[in-house]
Design a protein around this motif. Structure first.
Motif, PDB file in Angstrom:
ATOM      1  N   ARG A  15       7.708   0.179   0.662  1.00 53.53           N
ATOM      2  CA  ARG A  15       6.659  -0.723   0.205  1.00 53.53           C
ATOM      3  C   ARG A  15       7.225  -2.100  -0.124  1.00 53.53           C
ATOM      4  O   ARG A  15       6.614  -3.123   0.156  1.00 53.53           O
ATOM      5  N   ARG A  56     -11.092  -6.787   7.950  1.00 52.23           N
ATOM      6  CA  ARG A  56      -9.829  -6.252   7.428  1.00 52.23           C
ATOM      7  C   ARG A  56      -9.498  -6.917   6.095  1.00 52.23           C
ATOM      8  O   ARG A  56      -8.985  -6.275   5.178  1.00 52.23           O
ATOM      9  N   ALA A  57      -9.852  -8.210   5.986  1.00 49.77           N
ATOM     10  CA  ALA A  57      -9.634  -8.889   4.702  1.00 49.77           C
ATOM     11  C   ALA A  57     -10.537  -8.269   3.631  1.00 49.77           C
ATOM     12  O   ALA A  57     -10.131  -8.145   2.471  1.00 49.77           O
ATOM     13  N   GLU A 115      -3.942   8.417  -4.126  1.00 49.52           N
ATOM     14  CA  GLU A 115      -2.768   7.586  -3.868  1.00 49.52           C
ATOM     15  C   GLU A 115      -1.636   7.988  -4.803  1.00 49.52           C
ATOM     16  O   GLU A 115      -1.873   8.452  -5.907  1.00 49.52           O
ATOM     17  N   ARG A 116      -0.409   7.759  -4.346  1.00 46.96           N
ATOM     18  CA  ARG A 116       0.710   7.983  -5.241  1.00 46.96           C
ATOM     19  C   ARG A 116       0.673   6.914  -6.338  1.00 46.96           C
ATOM     20  O   ARG A 116       0.205   5.806  -6.135  1.00 46.96           O
ATOM     21  N   ASP A 164      -8.799  -2.979  -1.615  1.00 55.23           N
ATOM     22  CA  ASP A 164      -7.560  -2.304  -2.001  1.00 55.23           C
ATOM     23  C   ASP A 164      -6.929  -2.946  -3.221  1.00 55.23           C
ATOM     24  O   ASP A 164      -6.479  -2.250  -4.131  1.00 55.23           O
ATOM     25  N   ASN A 165      -6.857  -4.265  -3.225  1.00 57.46           N
ATOM     26  CA  ASN A 165      -6.049  -4.946  -4.232  1.00 57.46           C
ATOM     27  C   ASN A 165      -6.411  -6.439  -4.261  1.00 57.46           C
ATOM     28  O   ASN A 165      -5.809  -7.241  -3.545  1.00 57.46           O
ATOM     29  N   GLY A 186       2.401   4.269  -8.773  1.00 57.39           N
ATOM     30  CA  GLY A 186       3.608   3.442  -8.856  1.00 57.39           C
ATOM     31  C   GLY A 186       4.179   3.076  -7.505  1.00 57.39           C
ATOM     32  O   GLY A 186       3.754   3.528  -6.478  1.00 57.39           O
ATOM     33  N   TYR A 231      -2.978 -14.479   6.806  1.00 53.75           N
ATOM     34  CA  TYR A 231      -4.430 -14.685   6.883  1.00 53.75           C
ATOM     35  C   TYR A 231      -4.807 -16.132   7.164  1.00 53.75           C
ATOM     36  O   TYR A 231      -5.707 -16.406   7.945  1.00 53.75           O
ATOM     37  N   PHE A 279      -1.265  -3.248   0.350  1.00 52.20           N
ATOM     38  CA  PHE A 279      -2.643  -2.769   0.459  1.00 52.20           C
ATOM     39  C   PHE A 279      -2.563  -1.326   0.953  1.00 52.20           C
ATOM     40  O   PHE A 279      -2.338  -1.090   2.140  1.00 52.20           O
ATOM     41  N   PRO A 280      -2.723  -0.332   0.063  1.00 50.66           N
ATOM     42  CA  PRO A 280      -2.404   1.047   0.442  1.00 50.66           C
ATOM     43  C   PRO A 280      -3.249   1.602   1.599  1.00 50.66           C
ATOM     44  O   PRO A 280      -2.736   2.368   2.403  1.00 50.66           O
ATOM     45  N   LYS A 332      -8.765   9.002  -0.979  1.00 49.18           N
ATOM     46  CA  LYS A 332      -7.392   9.483  -0.885  1.00 49.18           C
ATOM     47  C   LYS A 332      -6.758   9.412  -2.253  1.00 49.18           C
ATOM     48  O   LYS A 332      -6.926   8.442  -2.972  1.00 49.18           O
ATOM     49  N   LEU A 342      -4.514  -0.014   4.099  1.00 49.96           N
ATOM     50  CA  LEU A 342      -4.315  -0.743   5.354  1.00 49.96           C
ATOM     51  C   LEU A 342      -3.006  -0.288   6.008  1.00 49.96           C
ATOM     52  O   LEU A 342      -2.084   0.153   5.319  1.00 49.96           O
ATOM     53  N   MET A 381      -2.636  -9.622   6.818  1.00 46.60           N
ATOM     54  CA  MET A 381      -3.206 -10.253   5.628  1.00 46.60           C
ATOM     55  C   MET A 381      -2.272 -11.336   5.091  1.00 46.60           C
ATOM     56  O   MET A 381      -2.716 -12.354   4.574  1.00 46.60           O
ATOM     57  N   ARG A 395     -11.387  -5.141   3.486  1.00 43.98           N
ATOM     58  CA  ARG A 395     -10.725  -3.909   3.051  1.00 43.98           C
ATOM     59  C   ARG A 395      -9.518  -4.233   2.173  1.00 43.98           C
ATOM     60  O   ARG A 395      -9.223  -3.510   1.219  1.00 43.98           O
ATOM     61  N   ALA A 396      -8.839  -5.337   2.485  1.00 45.13           N
ATOM     62  CA  ALA A 396      -7.692  -5.730   1.664  1.00 45.13           C
ATOM     63  C   ALA A 396      -8.152  -6.064   0.243  1.00 45.13           C
ATOM     64  O   ALA A 396      -7.523  -5.659  -0.731  1.00 45.13           O
ATOM     65  N   THR A 400      -7.897   5.448  13.088  1.00 44.82           N
ATOM     66  CA  THR A 400      -7.234   5.011  11.863  1.00 44.82           C
ATOM     67  C   THR A 400      -7.532   5.939  10.692  1.00 44.82           C
ATOM     68  O   THR A 400      -6.791   5.976   9.739  1.00 44.82           O
TER      69      THR A 400
END
Lengths: 242, 358
Positions: A145, B233-234, B355-356, B240-241, B358, A109, A95-96, B353, A98, A106, B236-237, B4
Motif C-alpha cells: 500500500r 472512477r473519481a 476491509e483489513r 472510498d476516501n 490499518g 486526475y 483507495f481500497p 467487503k 479501486l 486518481m 468511487r475514489a 472487476t
C-alpha cells in the motif's frame, strides 16, 4: 545543495486543530530544490501537524508558506497538487476498492492526458505495481500500500513530495525498502520532505534534518551532523550506534 | 463490470442468498403447514400444492423483479450519496414522489395550480417529454439542494447525525408540501390502460415491459459511468476516501454535486416508472419506499453502488414472492426479515467487503 534556489519556505507557522489550542508555535523551514529533508522529534512535537499545515490540511493561523516564491498558505489540496506539491498520508493512503491502476489514475486526475506516459515512468520505479495493476488496493499488504500511495503521489510529477511517516507499521525489511525508495525518488529530482519516527534511518539518508520540539523547529543540520549530535543522540536516538 | 467485481464474493453472496431464501421458504412452509395441520391435514396439503403452483410463483417472481428494478433506481442514488458524503438522506423518498408529481403536473389534462399561485395550469404535454422535463427539474432540484443546504453544512463541518436530522426535517417539509400541492389522493400520469399480455405463465403489460427496459438501461448506464468513465472512477475514489481523493487533486465538492444531480434524477425516473407500474402515485408513496430503500442499500452493502442494485432486487423479489404464502400486508415485513437474516451471516452486506484494518 546550498547553492540551489529555495523551493519551499515555511515562515513562523502557527497552527492547530481546535480553536485556541496551537500545536505549532512558530515553525520555520527552508527547503532547497532537490533536497531530501527529514523532520524528527519526540511524540507530540507537531511533526505530522507541520507536514499537514504545509499541505493546507491544518488551518494555518499565522505565518506563511511559499512555493518557489509564491504564497500557498491555506490553499485547497487540489490547488496545491496543481502547483506541484504531492502528499502521502500516514494511514488510509490508498483507495481500497479501486484497482492499483485506478489508484494511480486518481493520482493523475488533473493531468489525465499524461497518464499513460506516467504509468511507464512508475513502472521503472515500482515494476511490481504495473504487473499487478488490476488487483484491488484493499487486498494489499501495508508495504505494498505504501508503494501504491507513493506512486499515486508521483503521478502528477510533483516538485515537492511530502511523506508522513512512510515507514510506520512496516517490518524492518520493508522499512529499509521504503527508505531506499525514498532516496531513489529524491534522486529523480523530486524534493522530498519526510516526517519520521525512525530518526536514525531517516537521518542516514537525509541531506538535512529538522528537529522539532514542542511545536517549534529547534534546529537544523545535515543528517550526518545530527546523527553525531550528543543532544539528538540522548533525546531521540538512544545510544550511539545501536 | 463483472470482471472487476470479485467473482468469489459474488458466488458467496449468491450462496448466502440461496441459503437465506431456502431457510425462509422452509420456515414459512413448515410453519404454515403446522398451523393448518392442527385443523385438517388433507386440506392443508391441497392448499399448499395449489398455492405453490408454478403460475403464481413465477408471476410473483416476475413482479418482484419489476419492483426490485424500480426500487433499485431510487436506492442507487441513496447509496451513492451515502458513499460519497456519509449522509443517510431521509429526504430521498420525497425525491421519488417529487419527480412523479412534476411529471403529473406537466402531463395531466386536468388543471393543476402551483402552490401559492391563484391560477391553475393545464400543460398537457405527452408523457415522454413530460417525464424527461420532470427528471431534469428533479435533477436540478438535487443540484439546488446540495448547493443551498448540503455543501454548506459540509463546509461548516456539521456532524453526520445533525445532517441526518436536517434531512428528516426536509423530508417532512417536502412530503407536506407535495400533499398541499397535489392533495391526498393518488394521481395517475396517464389515463390510458395498459392491457396485460400473456407470455407463458406471466402476464404483463407493454408499459411495464418498457419500464423494465428503461430501468435496466439506466442502471447499466450508472454502472458504465462508475466503471468506465474517469469521473465515475473519481466518484468511487471519493466514496472510498474523500480526504485522499482531495489530496490527489480531485475536487471532491464537484464530484458530490454531480452525485446529487444523478441521485435526484434517478429517483425521479424511479418515481415516474413506479407511478406507471402501480397505476398511480400518492403524495407519500416515496416516503413509504424510503425504508425499503435503506433496507436494500444495507442488504447489498452500505455505500457499495452495485450493492443497492442487488439489495433492491432481493427486497423486491422476497416481498412479492412472499405473498404466495403470506398475506400481502406482511410482504414488506418479510423483506425486512430477510435483511436481518442476511446481516446475521454477512454483517457487511452482500457485496460489502470487510476491509483489513490499518
Amino acid at each position: 545543495m546550498t547553492d540551489h534556489p529555495v523551493i519551499l519556505d515555511a515562515d513562523d507557522l502557527i497552527a492547530g486543530y481546535l480553536p485556541g489550542i496551537n500545536i505549532l508555535n512558530g515553525c520555520s523551514m527552508e527547503v532547497r530544490e532537490g533536497e531530501l529533508i527529514g523532520i524528527i522529534g519526540p511524540n507530540g512535537a507537531g511533526k505530522s501537524t507541520f507536514l499537514k499545515a504545509l499541505f493546507g490540511l491544518v488551518p494555518v493561523r499565522d505565518g506563511s508558506v511559499t512555493l518557489a516564491g509564491e504564497d500557498i498558505t491555506n490553499l485547497r489540496a487540489d490547488q496545491l497538487v496543481k502547483r506541484g506539491v504531492g502528499f502521502v498520508p500516514q494511514t488510509n493512503n490508498v483507495f481500497p476498492s479501486l484497482t492499483i491502476e485506478e489508484n494511480l489514475e486518481m493520482g493523475a486526475y488533473q493531468a489525465h492526458k499524461s497518464f499513460k506516459k506516467q504509468m511507464t515512468k512508475i513502472g521503472d520505479l515500482f515494476p511490481v505495481l504495473v504487473e499487478r495493476k488490476n488487483q484491488r488496493a484493499g487486498s494489499l499488504s501495508g508495504g505494498e500500500r505504501q508503494m501504491v500511495a507513493m506512486a499515486r503521489a508521483l503521478m502528477m510529477d510533483p516538485q515537492v513530495l511530502l511523506l508522513d511517516e512512510p515507514s510506520a507499521g512496516l517490518s524492518p525489511v520493508r522499512q529499509d525498502e521504503t527508505f531506499v525508495r525514498t532516496r531513489d525518488i529524491n534522486r529523480t529530482g523530486v524534493t522530498v520532505i519526510m516526517v519520521e519516527q525512525n530518526a536514525r534511518r531517516c537521518l542516514q539518508i537525509c541531506d538535512r534534518g529538522y528537529v522539532l520540539d514542542q511545536g517549534t523547529s529547534a534546529y537544523t543540520a545535515t543528517g550526518q551532523e545530527l546523527l553525531k549530535d550528543p543532544k539528538v543522540i540522548e533525546l531521540y536516538l538512544g545510544t550511539l550506534g545501536a | 463490470m463483472l470482471a472487476t467485481l470479485d467473482r468469489r464474493t459474488l458466488l458467496k453472496a449468491a450462496l448466502v442468498f440461496v441459503i437465506a431464501a431456502i431457510g425462509f421458504v422452509a420456515v414459512v412452509t413448515l410453519g404454515g403447514g403446522a398451523e393448518a395441520a392442527s385443523a385438517d391435514p388433507e386440506v392443508a396439503t391441497t392448499a399448499a400444492t395449489t398455492a405453490a403452483g408454478g403460475n403464481i410463483l413465477l408471476q410473483n417472481l416476475f413482479n418482484g423483479v419489476v419492483f426490485g428494478l424500480l426500487l433499485a433506481l431510487a436506492s442507487v442514488g441513496l447509496s451513492l450519496i451515502y458513499g460519497t458524503t456519509g449522509l443517510s438522506n431521509f429526504a430521498h423518498g420525497e425525491m421519488v414522489t417529487f419527480g412523479a408529481m412534476i411529471t403529473f403536473f406537466l402531463a395531466t389534462q386536468q388543471p393543476v395550480s402551483l402552490p401559492l399561485l391563484p391560477f391553475s395550469f393545464t400543460v398537457g404535454l405527452p408523457l415522454i417529454p413530460a417525464a424527461l422535463i420532470g427528471i431534469s427539474i428533479s435533477a436540478g432540484f438535487g443540484w439546488l439542494q446540495d448547493k443551498v443546504i448540503w455543501s454548506q453544512l459540509r463546509r461548516r463541518r456539521v456532524a453526520m447525525v445533525q445532517q441526518m436530522i436536517v434531512s428528516i426535517g426536509l423530508s417532512l417539509a417536502l412530503v407536506n408540501l407535495i400533499q398541499w400541492w397535489i392533495g391526498g389522493r393518488p394521481v395517475r400520469l396517464t389515463t390510458s390502460i395498459d392491457p396485460r399480455n400473456q407470455y407463458g405463465p406471466i402476464s404483463v403489460g407493454n408499459v411495464t415491459l418498457m419500464s423494465m427496459a428503461i430501468a435496466i438501461v439506466a442502471l447499466l448506464g450508472v454502472a458504465y459511468f462508475l466503471q468506465r468513465t474517469r469521473l465515475g472512477r473519481a466518484t468511487r475514489a471519493v466514496s472510498d476516501n474523500p480526504a485522499l481523493a482531495s489530496a490527489s487533486g480531485i475536487k471532491v465538492d464537484s464530484i458530490i454535486r454531480i452525485v446529487w444531480v444523478m441521485a435526484a434524477g434517478l429517483a425521479a425516473l424511479g418515481g415516474i416508472l413506479l407511478a406507471l407500474y402501480q397505476q398511480g402515485i400518492g403524495f407519500d408513496d416515496g416516503t413509504q419506499l424510503l425504508l425499503l430503500m435503506f433496507a436494500a442499500v444495507t442488504l447489498g452493502g452500505l455505500g457499495h453502488p452495485y450493492g443497492a442494485l442487488v439489495g433492491s432486487l432481493i427486497i423486491g423479489i422476497v416481498a412479492e414472492v412472499s405473498t404466495v404464502w403470506l398475506p400481502p400486508d406482511l410482504k414488506f415485513a418479510t423483506a425486512l426479515g430477510i435483511l436481518i437474516v442476511v446481516l446475521l451471516f454477512r454483517p457487511q452486506g452482500i457485496l460489502g467487503k470487510s476491509e483489513r484494518v490499518g
